[in-house]
Motif scaffolding. Sequence first.
Motif, mmCIF file in Angstrom:
data_model
loop_
_atom_site.group_PDB
_atom_site.id
_atom_site.type_symbol
_atom_site.label_atom_id
_atom_site.label_comp_id
_atom_site.label_asym_id
_atom_site.label_seq_id
_atom_site.Cartn_x
_atom_site.Cartn_y
_atom_site.Cartn_z
ATOM 1 N N VAL A 108 60.166 41.916 31.664
ATOM 2 C CA VAL A 108 59.947 41.556 32.755
ATOM 3 C C VAL A 108 60.455 40.766 33.439
ATOM 4 O O VAL A 108 60.512 38.902 33.202
ATOM 5 N N ASP A 109 60.439 40.237 34.885
ATOM 6 C CA ASP A 109 60.560 38.800 35.142
ATOM 7 C C ASP A 109 59.485 38.966 35.497
ATOM 8 O O ASP A 109 58.970 39.516 36.922
ATOM 9 N N PHE A 110 58.891 37.157 35.318
ATOM 10 C CA PHE A 110 57.388 37.083 35.388
ATOM 11 C C PHE A 110 57.550 35.695 37.038
ATOM 12 O O PHE A 110 58.414 35.670 37.385
ATOM 13 N N PRO A 111 56.968 36.634 38.221
ATOM 14 C CA PRO A 111 56.544 35.805 39.067
ATOM 15 C C PRO A 111 56.397 34.081 39.073
ATOM 16 O O PRO A 111 55.766 33.570 37.395
ATOM 17 N N THR A 112 56.917 33.330 38.940
ATOM 18 C CA THR A 112 56.172 31.120 39.159
ATOM 19 C C THR A 112 55.545 31.785 40.125
ATOM 20 O O THR A 112 55.798 31.741 41.666
ATOM 21 N N PHE A 113 54.131 30.292 39.512
ATOM 22 C CA PHE A 113 53.799 29.813 40.627
ATOM 23 C C PHE A 113 53.666 28.546 40.717
ATOM 24 O O PHE A 113 53.805 27.315 39.532
ATOM 25 N N PRO A 114 53.030 27.624 41.804
ATOM 26 C CA PRO A 114 53.317 26.372 41.358
ATOM 27 C C PRO A 114 51.686 25.372 40.739
ATOM 28 O O PRO A 114 50.725 26.294 40.577
ATOM 29 N N SER A 115 51.781 24.134 40.441
ATOM 30 C CA SER A 115 50.519 23.499 40.033
ATOM 31 C C SER A 115 49.721 23.264 41.025
ATOM 32 O O SER A 115 50.191 23.478 42.108
ATOM 33 N N LEU A 116 48.164 23.242 40.634
ATOM 34 C CA LEU A 116 47.404 22.716 41.695
ATOM 35 C C LEU A 116 48.087 21.344 41.916
ATOM 36 O O LEU A 116 47.152 20.414 41.414
ATOM 37 N N ASN A 117 47.524 21.502 43.386
ATOM 38 C CA ASN A 117 48.032 19.503 43.661
ATOM 39 C C ASN A 117 47.295 18.642 44.398
ATOM 40 O O ASN A 117 47.788 18.065 45.381
ATOM 41 N N GLU A 118 45.967 19.955 45.369
ATOM 42 C CA GLU A 118 45.051 19.007 45.843
ATOM 43 C C GLU A 118 43.421 20.148 45.380
ATOM 44 O O GLU A 118 43.534 21.165 45.025
ATOM 45 N N SER A 119 42.399 18.800 45.603
ATOM 46 C CA SER A 119 41.330 20.042 45.264
ATOM 47 C C SER A 119 41.269 21.219 46.050
ATOM 48 O O SER A 119 41.760 21.239 47.797
ATOM 49 N N LEU A 120 40.376 22.370 46.458
ATOM 50 C CA LEU A 120 39.598 23.468 47.330
ATOM 51 C C LEU A 120 38.721 24.163 47.016
ATOM 52 O O LEU A 120 38.187 23.831 46.226
ATOM 53 N N GLU A 121 38.265 24.961 47.791
ATOM 54 C CA GLU A 121 37.170 25.234 47.638
ATOM 55 C C GLU A 121 37.273 26.952 48.327
ATOM 56 O O GLU A 121 37.945 27.161 48.929
ATOM 57 N N VAL A 122 36.609 27.750 46.730
ATOM 58 C CA VAL A 122 37.159 29.312 47.463
ATOM 59 C C VAL A 122 35.744 30.120 46.825
ATOM 60 O O VAL A 122 34.430 29.051 46.601
ATOM 61 N N ASP A 123 35.732 30.924 46.653
ATOM 62 C CA ASP A 123 34.019 31.932 46.161
ATOM 63 C C ASP A 123 33.799 31.753 44.771
ATOM 64 O O ASP A 123 33.072 32.032 44.347
ATOM 65 N N VAL A 124 34.779 31.978 44.649
ATOM 66 C CA VAL A 124 35.357 32.085 43.002
ATOM 67 C C VAL A 124 36.550 32.451 42.177
ATOM 68 O O VAL A 124 38.127 31.778 42.734
ATOM 69 N N ILE A 125 35.913 30.928 41.336
ATOM 70 C CA ILE A 125 37.861 30.354 41.054
ATOM 71 C C ILE A 125 37.573 31.273 39.265
ATOM 72 O O ILE A 125 36.688 30.937 38.604
ATOM 73 N N VAL A 126 38.730 31.723 38.897
ATOM 74 C CA VAL A 126 39.092 31.949 37.884
ATOM 75 C C VAL A 126 39.899 31.414 37.349
ATOM 76 O O VAL A 126 41.095 30.944 37.263
ATOM 77 N N VAL A 127 39.574 31.135 35.793
ATOM 78 C CA VAL A 127 40.029 30.425 34.891
ATOM 79 C C VAL A 127 40.692 31.566 33.857
ATOM 80 O O VAL A 127 40.226 31.976 32.417
ATOM 81 N N GLY A 128 41.931 30.802 33.549
ATOM 82 C CA GLY A 128 42.964 32.003 32.590
ATOM 83 C C GLY A 128 43.448 33.166 33.436
ATOM 84 O O GLY A 128 43.001 34.047 34.035
ATOM 85 N N ALA A 129 44.679 33.336 32.952
ATOM 86 C CA ALA A 129 45.120 34.558 33.668
ATOM 87 C C ALA A 129 46.252 35.429 33.009
ATOM 88 O O ALA A 129 47.549 35.535 32.860
ATOM 89 N N GLY A 130 45.362 36.038 32.561
ATOM 90 C CA GLY A 130 45.678 37.317 31.072
ATOM 91 C C GLY A 130 45.215 38.538 31.808
ATOM 92 O O GLY A 130 44.733 38.345 33.318
ATOM 93 N N ILE A 131 45.040 39.399 31.176
ATOM 94 C CA ILE A 131 43.816 40.567 31.270
ATOM 95 C C ILE A 131 42.907 40.368 32.342
ATOM 96 O O ILE A 131 42.354 41.366 33.350
ATOM 97 N N THR A 132 41.876 39.762 31.835
ATOM 98 C CA THR A 132 40.565 39.637 32.314
ATOM 99 C C THR A 132 40.740 39.000 33.699
ATOM 100 O O THR A 132 40.231 39.428 34.628
ATOM 101 N N GLY A 133 41.440 37.621 33.609
ATOM 102 C CA GLY A 133 41.942 36.426 34.744
ATOM 103 C C GLY A 133 42.137 37.797 36.037
ATOM 104 O O GLY A 133 41.659 37.997 36.825
ATOM 105 N N ILE A 134 43.360 38.484 35.627
ATOM 106 C CA ILE A 134 44.406 38.844 36.652
ATOM 107 C C ILE A 134 43.781 40.209 37.422
ATOM 108 O O ILE A 134 43.243 40.326 38.088
ATOM 109 N N THR A 135 42.055 41.379 35.962
ATOM 110 C CA THR A 135 42.362 41.718 36.927
ATOM 111 C C THR A 135 40.521 42.227 37.765
ATOM 112 O O THR A 135 40.536 42.427 39.035
#
Length: 524
Positions: free
Chosen positions: A21-48
């Motif tokens: 599979v060709d995987f997308p790439t993403f940057p590292s986090l370079n600034e603080s942010l605020e969200v409703d939900v932060i998911v730590v981990g990008a496996g099947i549980t985190g992505i789903t």
Amino acid sequence: MNSQSNGKLPEHPEPFWRTSVDFPTFPSLNESLEVDVIVVGAGITGITSAYLLANEGLKVAVIEADKVLNGTTGHTTAKITAQHDLIYDEFIQNMGRSTARLYYEANMEALAFIKKTVEEHQIDCEFTNVDAYIYSVSDKYEEKIKKEADAYARLQIEGGLVDDFPFDIDVNNVLVMKNQAQFHVTKYLVHLIDLIKEKGGQIFEDTVAVNIKTGEKPVVLTRNEKRITAKHVLICTHFPFYEGTGLYSTRMYADRSYALAVKAKKEFPSGIFISADEPTRSLRSIMDNGEELVLIVGENHKTGQSQVETMEHYKALEQFGEELFGLEKIVNRWSAQDLVTLDKLPYIGEITSGNPNILIATGFRKWGMSNGTAAALLFRDMVTGKESKFEKLYTPSRFYAHPSLKNFLVQNANVVGQLIKGKLNSPKTNPDDLAKGEGAVVTLDGHRKGAYRDDDGKIHIVDTTCTHIGCEVEWNSGDRTWDCPCHGSRFKFTGEVIEGPAEKPLQKYDYTMMDNLTSEDSGY
């Protein structure tokens, strides 16, 4: 592709799911942010989880310490099934029939969700409904399978004992669970990643979470000192990077297994298969550009506690495949590990009682496709305030006196034994005697160290004391890693952490041919 002719294992481990599979790439986090939900981990549980919560209209961010889908999910068998070895008779005996039935329902609902999602978004991921089989080749496990078949009947699970078995194996009996499934996991999840992005979700790679500041709005702290504030934190890492007061490292152990993707001379029958006996043998088919391959998995053992050189496990699977199918080529080899809880049920829910905004999912016992999806569905309900009949089933705060107490004592006695064993071991190997690609525990200036000579001839020296609780790591020749036998932490040959619970790398040293050993800066 990393293919080899029959009789030669690939030099370097590389999972099929990562090479196809060709995987997308993403940057590292370079600034603080605020969200409703932060998911730590990008496996099947985190992505789903991110996909489900983005669909609920929530502002979601995912951070991954490495690359997306490169952890346990990228090293799976990608079976989607509620047949998790011989488990239902045990669950009935230890927890009761209603709990056992709930576990089956949770995993079947996860399977149904994956199927619906594939159909709704027309995801080309080779999703196929198949039956799941577990077989015995010994009298001991013949009786266990009979008891498991009785459990199926009591729980109204579709399946039972069958007479036909499509392989040339002398089996005692076979148990089938009907209407299970298999798929190409990374093709499926890469599509979900696209849908997350379409909904405004953010994904960051190479962003390591190191701690949580608790409160009404918890704050995830990263290694590069960025802060992510959220209403809810979902810890979807293999081992939880933050344990709170849950003491998870004392309530789980890590178990490794090995896999080969091979081109077989014989056609593979419909179904997914696993042996009840040990060493485990697990089988399924996979497609590679229109060519059928067979996935052969097994040879499990506690991490860092193999009784043989790790390459011998791959060779055992190769021999099994050659005898059963005849092998034309070995395409990929890789290994994986997962965590096993005290009672064999995953821990999914509040990390500790009274922390409803910090949720955890771990301990899938190598059945993460269904359990990981079930975790994401439960997370969605808990975050959005919906009731779920599975919340009590998976709650990390549960305790069944039997088997939890017994297993707690056994596993932690094993840890103590491994700790003492490592401290008493005094190796005599000289680093200069290592060949390229070879590693070993050595003695330098009277101290136990780990040495590895890379393909360019450079010798890498690390301290063999695990940075978690101080056990001594062992060399894994098959994967060229340092593995801890106590809690399953794994490190690169250069000392960096691959898998927790360890957070800090092994101390590195500079080695010269003049026996001059000096400490290098390890980044801490």
